[in-house]
Scaffold this motif. Structure first.
Motif, PDB file in Angstrom:
ATOM      1  N   ALA A   1       0.834  -1.196   0.000  1.00 61.15           N
ATOM      2  CA  ALA A   1       0.000   0.000   0.000  1.00 61.15           C
ATOM      3  C   ALA A   1       0.870   1.248   0.000  1.00 61.15           C
ATOM      4  N   ALA A   2       1.922   1.209   0.822  1.00 60.76           N
ATOM      5  CA  ALA A   2       2.827   2.358   0.866  1.00 60.76           C
ATOM      6  C   ALA A   2       3.455   2.586  -0.498  1.00 60.76           C
TER       7      ALA A   2
ATOM      8  N   GLY B   1       0.890   4.033  -2.941  1.00 61.36           N
ATOM      9  CA  GLY B   1       0.466   5.400  -2.641  1.00 61.36           C
ATOM     10  C   GLY B   1       1.542   6.431  -2.877  1.00 61.36           C
ATOM     11  N   SER B   2       2.806   6.013  -2.841  1.00 64.01           N
ATOM     12  CA  SER B   2       3.869   7.008  -2.910  1.00 64.01           C
ATOM     13  C   SER B   2       4.469   7.156  -4.291  1.00 64.01           C
TER      14      SER B   2
ATOM     15  N   LEU C   1     -16.030  -6.843   7.389  1.00 63.16           N
ATOM     16  CA  LEU C   1     -15.420  -6.789   8.730  1.00 63.16           C
ATOM     17  C   LEU C   1     -16.232  -7.654   9.683  1.00 63.16           C
TER      18      LEU C   1
ATOM     19  N   ASP D   1      -9.596  -8.679  11.147  1.00 66.17           N
ATOM     20  CA  ASP D   1     -10.346  -7.467  10.836  1.00 66.17           C
ATOM     21  C   ASP D   1      -9.417  -6.342  10.374  1.00 66.17           C
ATOM     22  N   ALA D   2      -8.253  -6.266  11.028  1.00 64.95           N
ATOM     23  CA  ALA D   2      -7.280  -5.243  10.623  1.00 64.95           C
ATOM     24  C   ALA D   2      -6.839  -5.465   9.187  1.00 64.95           C
TER      25      ALA D   2
ATOM     26  N   CYS E   1      -7.386  -3.071   6.039  1.00 64.23           N
ATOM     27  CA  CYS E   1      -6.280  -2.650   5.184  1.00 64.23           C
ATOM     28  C   CYS E   1      -6.587  -2.927   3.718  1.00 64.23           C
TER      29      CYS E   1
ATOM     30  N   MET F   1      -9.153  -0.475   2.514  1.00 64.41           N
ATOM     31  CA  MET F   1      -8.589   0.864   2.314  1.00 64.41           C
ATOM     32  C   MET F   1      -7.657   0.888   1.105  1.00 64.41           C
ATOM     33  N   LEU F   2      -6.913  -0.232   0.931  1.00 65.80           N
ATOM     34  CA  LEU F   2      -6.032  -0.314  -0.226  1.00 65.80           C
ATOM     35  C   LEU F   2      -6.840  -0.248  -1.525  1.00 65.80           C
TER      36      LEU F   2
ATOM     37  N   GLU G   1      -9.640   1.257  -1.929  1.00 60.16           N
ATOM     38  CA  GLU G   1     -10.047   2.648  -2.131  1.00 60.16           C
ATOM     39  C   GLU G   1      -8.912   3.483  -2.720  1.00 60.16           C
ATOM     40  N   GLU G   2      -7.704   3.254  -2.153  1.00 60.51           N
ATOM     41  CA  GLU G   2      -6.552   4.018  -2.653  1.00 60.51           C
ATOM     42  C   GLU G   2      -6.283   3.699  -4.119  1.00 60.51           C
TER      43      GLU G   2
ATOM     44  N   SER H   1      -8.693   5.466  -6.299  1.00 57.24           N
ATOM     45  CA  SER H   1      -8.301   6.870  -6.398  1.00 57.24           C
ATOM     46  C   SER H   1      -7.095   7.030  -7.305  1.00 57.24           C
TER      47      SER H   1
END
Lengths: 520, 127
Positions: A18-19, A22-23, A75, A83-84, A88, A91-92, A94-95, A98
């Motif tokens: 993910a990092a 995103g970067s 979840l 769940d974490a 993740c 959210m990934l 979603e990213e 985007s």
């Protein structure tokens, strides 16, 4: 590997991926993310067999790996690590949506800008083509081997060629023989931005010659590097009209000089006319006396009277007449010769120049021009000629006469200023000699010399120290232009206050060298 | 005097120590509207002064991307001098890490599992 271990490994991988996603937007990193997601999904899939909760997560991960970012895992809301991981993954997703949208927007924006720039480049190219096509100056583009790559319409009109007769042809097709060296001259330019200017001669389709002023430079190489020289671009301006105007102007200047010297020349002619007239008068009177004597003699011998064949004193008169008539006739001839010489000199001086240089006897040119200027110096100075044995010089004779006249008149004026004070005559000494492939003319006067403060300005147009009506300040400027620019020679001087000045005119025997260039 | 505002996703309180406490409600899915409402509430409490904020997300269920972007962005930076995210479960830790790693807030932000440590860190941003 246990389910928990798989989940933990997946969590670490997802956070790292993910990092990365995103970067940065590099395609390779995105591919790496997708590959990693597929690996995680495979791991999670294996765990499904023992833990049913992984079912939704595996599907979401496979979706991500196949660029389907719309799926979300459920979840379980139990505070577990699973769940974490699910959070993740969601959210990934979603990213990535985007990121994908942003990337699409950037690509669309890029495509739009590329389209705009392409249109601008097309417009700029069209603009340049129009300038190239319609500019009034003749424009030629040569490659580095001297082959013509392109020409514009003005060039075709000037040379009366069709485009296909020039494009691809060697430069020699349009340059007069021995003038293709322009391309070699350009190759020697120190900097790419230098512009070479030279007068050249083109040959049109019918073999006619056209004098042109050429400005040429090299374009940067197509690779855009400075070292890689590209084509040679050359703009040629037809200077036939300019040449004609220059000739007319020079002719006008000569006539102006004649006009300025007219009173003196008239005086020069009037003096011999006077003594020719006196001599003729004497001869006519003598002829009357001789006729009278002859009639008396005839009457005495054939008439039968007793008159003496001659009156008292007739013998003495006849002797006087017979003694002086020949010298009167000689003086008349001498006077007429002087008049003829002056008229011949004027004709020679005022005769329009030819476009081409001709072979000129500079000693004769000096003598002839000095004759015209005689009245300018004869009251204040003597002229001495010290002519060396020099070859004929290829030059524009009329222009060189103008130079000689201007320098002699200046010398006379300089001496006149000194004579006013000293009341003793000055001297103008004219020497000629050969120096290598040049002939030098030296004009030394015994004037007052040129003050140091104005020595650097003597060749400037309209610079003069003479009073109004005695000089316009054009004489030496014209002389410099004729000698240096037109003949490729030198015009220099040595001067000493109180002693005088010597001007040196150096002209190449074979005329101006074929190529003379200046860089901007 | 302690003032507390109650919005849909959280309770927001300005303590006398000058630090704002924002406690997200349990099992809430926080979206962009919630984020805008919360930041507006903080602004009304702080009345033009940028203050450090303790955000307790220990019981949050999820946050949408738009919400995270808003919380990390310039509107929030106008009212928050710094943010300490209080986490506890792996889920909230994951959300916190995403917030910090991907959304990159425009003001100093750190994750804490201890409220006292978080308050201590936030105190350094009091003016």
């Amino acid at each position: 590997m246990t389910t928990d271990a798989r989940i933990e490994a997946a969590r670490h991988l997802i956070v790292r991926l993910a990092a990365a996603s995103g970067s940065a937007c590099a395609r390779s990193e995105v591919d790496a993310v997708m590959t990693g997601l597929a690996e995680i999904a495979t791991e999670v899939q294996k765990g499904k067999e023992t833990d049913a909760r992984l079912d939704g997560l595996a599907e979401t991960l496979f979706g991500l790996a196949t660029l389907d970012f719309g799926r979300r895992a459920k979840l379980h809301d139990d505070g577990s690590v699973l769940d974490a991981v699910v959070a993740c993954v969601n959210m990934l997703a979603e990213e990535l949506i985007s990121y994908t949208e942003e990337r699409g927007r950037i690509e669309r924006d890029l495509e739009r800008r590329v389209g705009e720039r392409t249109a601008e480049l097309h417009a700029a190219a069209e603009f340049l083509r129009n300038i190239f096509r319609t500019m009034p100056g003749a424009l030629f583009l040569f490659d580095r081997t001297g082959k013509i790559e392109a020409v514009n319409e003005a060039a075709l009109r000037m040379l009366d060629f069709a485009e296909n007769e020039l494009v691809g042809a060697p430069a020699a097709r349009i340059f007069e023989t021995n003038e293709v060296s322009l391309l070699d001259d350009i190759a020697m330019l120190e900097r790419r931005s230098d512009v070479l200017r030279a007068e050249k001669t083109f040959r049109d389709s019918k073999g006619g010659t056209i004098p042109v002023l050429v400005s040429a430079t090299t374009l940067p190489g197509r690779g855009g590097t400075i070292d890689q020289a590209g084509e040679i671009i050359c703009v040629a301006q037809d200077i036939r009209d300019r040449r004609r105007l220059e000739i007319e102007l020079r002719q006008a200047q000569k006539l102006e000089a004649i006009g300025r010297l007219a009173a003196g020349i008239a005086h020069e002619i009037n003096t011999p006319v006077q003594f020719v007239s006196d001599s003729i008068q004497f001869v006519r009177d003598a002829m009357d006396d001789i006729l009278s004597f002859v009639e008396n003699y005839r009457a005495a011998n054939g008439g039968g009277d007793d008159r003496h064949p001659a009156e008292p004193g007739d013998e003495e008169d006849l002797a006087y007449v017979l003694e002086n008539v020949p010298s009167a006739l000689n003086r008349s001839l001498e006077g007429l010769d002087r008049i003829a010489k002056i008229v011949r000199s004027m004709k020679q001086f005022a005769h329009p120049d030819r476009v081409e240089m001709t072979s000129v006897d500079l000693n004769e040119a000096i003598r002839s021009t000095a004759t015209i200027a005689n009245n300018e110096y004869k009251y204040v100075a003597d002229v001495e000629f010290d002519f060396g044995e020099i070859p004929l010089v290829r030059c524009h004779g009329g222009d060189v006469n103008q130079v000689i006249l201007n320098i002699i008149v200046n010398a006379a004026h300089a001496i006149e200023d000194v004579v006013k004070v000293t009341e003793s005559r000055g001297r103008i000494t004219v020497r000629t000699w050969r120096d290598g492939d040049s002939v030098v003319m030296g004009f030394a006067d015994t004037g007052g010399g040129i003050p140091a403060a104005i020595r650097h300005r003597v060749f400037d147009p309209f610079f003069t120290t003479k009073e109004v009506g005695r000089g316009t300040g054009q004489g030496l400027a014209i002389a410099h232009s004729v000698v240096v620019d037109k003949h490729g020679g030198d015009l220099t001087f040595q001067t000493e206050l109180g002693k005088g000045t010597t001007f040196f005119v150096r002209l190449p025997i074979e005329g101006k060298r074929p190529v003379k260039t200046t860089s901007a | 005097m302690v003032v507390e505002l109650d919005v849909r996703s959280q309770k927001i309180r300005l303590e006398e120590d000058g630090i704002v406490r924002a406690k997200l409600k349990p099992h809430v899915d926080v979206d962009l509207t919630d984020a805008e409402e919360a930041v507006s509430a903080i602004a009304s409490l702080c009345q033009g002064v940028r203050r450090p904020v303790l955000v307790d997300i220990t019981e949050v269920k999820s946050m949408t991307r738009e919400c995270r972007v808003y919380f990390a962005g310039p509107e929030t930076a106008k009212v928050e001098a710094a943010a300490a995210l209080l986490i506890r479960s792996p889920l909230t830790k994951a959300i916190g890490n995403f917030f910090m790693g991907l959304n990159k807030p425009l003001f100093p932000t750190r994750l804490f599992t201890s409220e006292s440590e978080a308050i201590g860190w936030l105190s350094s941003f009091l003016t």
